[in-house]
Structures are given as C-alpha cells and as structure tokens.
Design a protein around this motif. Structure first.
Motif, PDB file in Angstrom:
ATOM      1  N   LYS A 113       0.773   6.936  -7.045  1.00 15.84           N
ATOM      2  CA  LYS A 113       0.071   7.192  -7.500  1.00 15.84           C
ATOM      3  C   LYS A 113      -0.147   8.683  -7.486  1.00 15.84           C
ATOM      4  N   LYS A 114       0.889   9.145  -6.086  1.00 11.06           N
ATOM      5  CA  LYS A 114       1.080  10.671  -5.932  1.00 11.06           C
ATOM      6  C   LYS A 114       2.293  11.263  -6.663  1.00 11.06           C
ATOM      7  N   MET A 115       3.183  10.139  -7.600  1.00 10.31           N
ATOM      8  CA  MET A 115       4.106  10.198  -8.619  1.00 10.31           C
ATOM      9  C   MET A 115       2.980  10.515  -9.602  1.00 10.31           C
ATOM     10  N   LEU A 116       2.456   9.620  -9.883  1.00 15.04           N
ATOM     11  CA  LEU A 116       1.206  10.135 -11.642  1.00 15.04           C
ATOM     12  C   LEU A 116       0.071  11.617 -11.086  1.00 15.04           C
ATOM     13  N   LYS A 117      -0.128  12.012 -10.063  1.00 15.89           N
ATOM     14  CA  LYS A 117      -1.208  12.687 -10.242  1.00 15.89           C
ATOM     15  C   LYS A 117       0.012  14.301  -9.645  1.00 15.89           C
ATOM     16  N   ALA A 118       1.548  14.174  -9.499  1.00 17.82           N
ATOM     17  CA  ALA A 118       2.172  15.240  -9.731  1.00 17.82           C
ATOM     18  C   ALA A 118       2.131  15.645 -11.273  1.00 17.82           C
ATOM     19  N   LEU A 144       0.959  -1.235  -0.159  1.00 13.30           N
ATOM     20  CA  LEU A 144       0.123  -0.306  -0.117  1.00 13.30           C
ATOM     21  C   LEU A 144       1.142   0.784   0.196  1.00 13.30           C
ATOM     22  N   LYS A 145       2.151   1.149   0.620  1.00 10.13           N
ATOM     23  CA  LYS A 145       3.141   2.486   0.935  1.00 10.13           C
ATOM     24  C   LYS A 145       3.244   2.815  -0.862  1.00 10.13           C
ATOM     25  N   GLU A 146       3.553   1.545  -1.512  1.00  9.50           N
ATOM     26  CA  GLU A 146       4.266   1.726  -2.852  1.00  9.50           C
ATOM     27  C   GLU A 146       3.202   2.257  -3.856  1.00  9.50           C
ATOM     28  N   GLN A 147       2.113   1.566  -3.259  1.00  7.85           N
ATOM     29  CA  GLN A 147       0.805   2.161  -4.945  1.00  7.85           C
ATOM     30  C   GLN A 147       0.656   3.497  -4.514  1.00  7.85           C
ATOM     31  N   ARG A 148       0.687   3.853  -3.136  1.00  4.09           N
ATOM     32  CA  ARG A 148       0.493   5.499  -3.075  1.00  4.09           C
ATOM     33  C   ARG A 148       1.291   6.136  -3.294  1.00  4.09           C
ATOM     34  N   LYS A 149       2.712   5.984  -2.981  1.00  2.51           N
ATOM     35  CA  LYS A 149       4.116   6.472  -3.705  1.00  2.51           C
ATOM     36  C   LYS A 149       3.505   6.335  -5.607  1.00  2.51           C
TER      37      LYS A 149
END
Length: 163
Positions: free
Chosen positions: A117-122, A110-115
């Motif tokens: 997603k955050k990069m894709l959103k950025a 989950l930590k890696e998935q959120r990271k």
C-alpha cells in the motif's frame, strides 16, 4: 533493585514470556498441557465407569426397583460434568495453539500488505515522468510525413508545406 539487575531465574514469568513470543514454543507448551489433560480425562472416564458399577450395585434392604440408580445419579452427573469440562479444555488448548500460529501469519501478511500500500501510494503521489503530448501543429506535420508515399526528393513537394 530494578528488574534488569535480577538474574533470569529469579523472574518466574520470564520463561513464559519467551514462550509467548515464539509460536512453535507456545504450541509445544500447550501440547504438554493437552497430554496431561487427556490423560486425566481418560483416568476419570475409567473412574466414572467403576463408580457407576459400584453405586448402582449398592443396594439397601427394602430398596424398590430403580432406587439404587436414583441414588447414584448425582455422583455420576458430577463426574460427567467434570469430564465434559475437561473435553472443553482440550479443545480450547488446540484452538489456542492454532490461533497463535494464525496470529503470526496474519502479522506477516499485514506487514507485506502495508508495504504494498505504501508503494502504491508513493507511485500515486509521485507518478513516473511521461513524454509530453505533442502539440496539434507538430502532429499534423509529422502525420503527413509518416508512412509510405511521402516525398522522396525536394522536387516532389507539390502538396507539402515548404521549409
């Protein structure tokens, strides 16, 4: 006196708190319980057999066929229920250890998935700068000069735009 001032050994739940934090320690701790419960179940199974032999063999004068069995049935059933519940406890201990390990794996994923997603959103909010598309006039001028067969000297500018 606050809990921070107390020594470690005064808090009876401190060791269990540390075990709950570490999945390997959790599995080891449950494995100890698992061994005890399995040993208990094995001894109860032996007791069940011996009790069955004794109770079914106990005859009273003027007993008819099957009366000893019917008298022994409630005792056997109670031991069977206990053994069945112990088997449920052992399987529950195994499942709990596996689910604790799976929980930690899921948290890591989950930590890696959120990271990600955050990069894709950025990237989506701040796209990389790309070269600006050329205007049609510039494209036409460059398109005529592109490739082979273009003017090689100033005297061959018959169909070309002048400078």
């Amino acid at each position: 006196m606050s809990t921070e001032d107390k020594p470690f050994f005064d808090d009876p739940n401190a060791a269990l708190r540390e075990i709950a934090k570490n999945p390997a320690a959790y599995a080891h701790y449950l494995a100890d319980f698992h061994r005890v419960v399995l040993d208990m179940a094995a001894k109860l199974e032996i007791l069940q057999r011996e009790t069955r032999v004794h109770c079914r063999g106990t005859r009273v004068e003027d007993d008819k066929m099957g009366q000893a069995f019917l008298r022994s049935f409630p005792v056997e059933k109670s031991l069977n229920d206990v053994i069945k519940h112990l088997k449920g406890v052992t399987s529950g201990l195994e499942k709990s250890a596996h689910k604790r390990h799976a929980h930690d794996e899921k948290v890591k994923e989950l930590k890696e998935q959120r990271k990600e997603k955050k990069m894709l959103k950025a990237r989506k909010n701040n796209p990389a700068l790309q070269a600006a598309p050329q205007s049609p006039q510039q494209q036409g001028a460059q398109g005529a000069n592109m490739g082979y067969g273009g003017a090689t000297s100033i005297y061959n500018l018959d169909r070309r735009e002048s400078a």
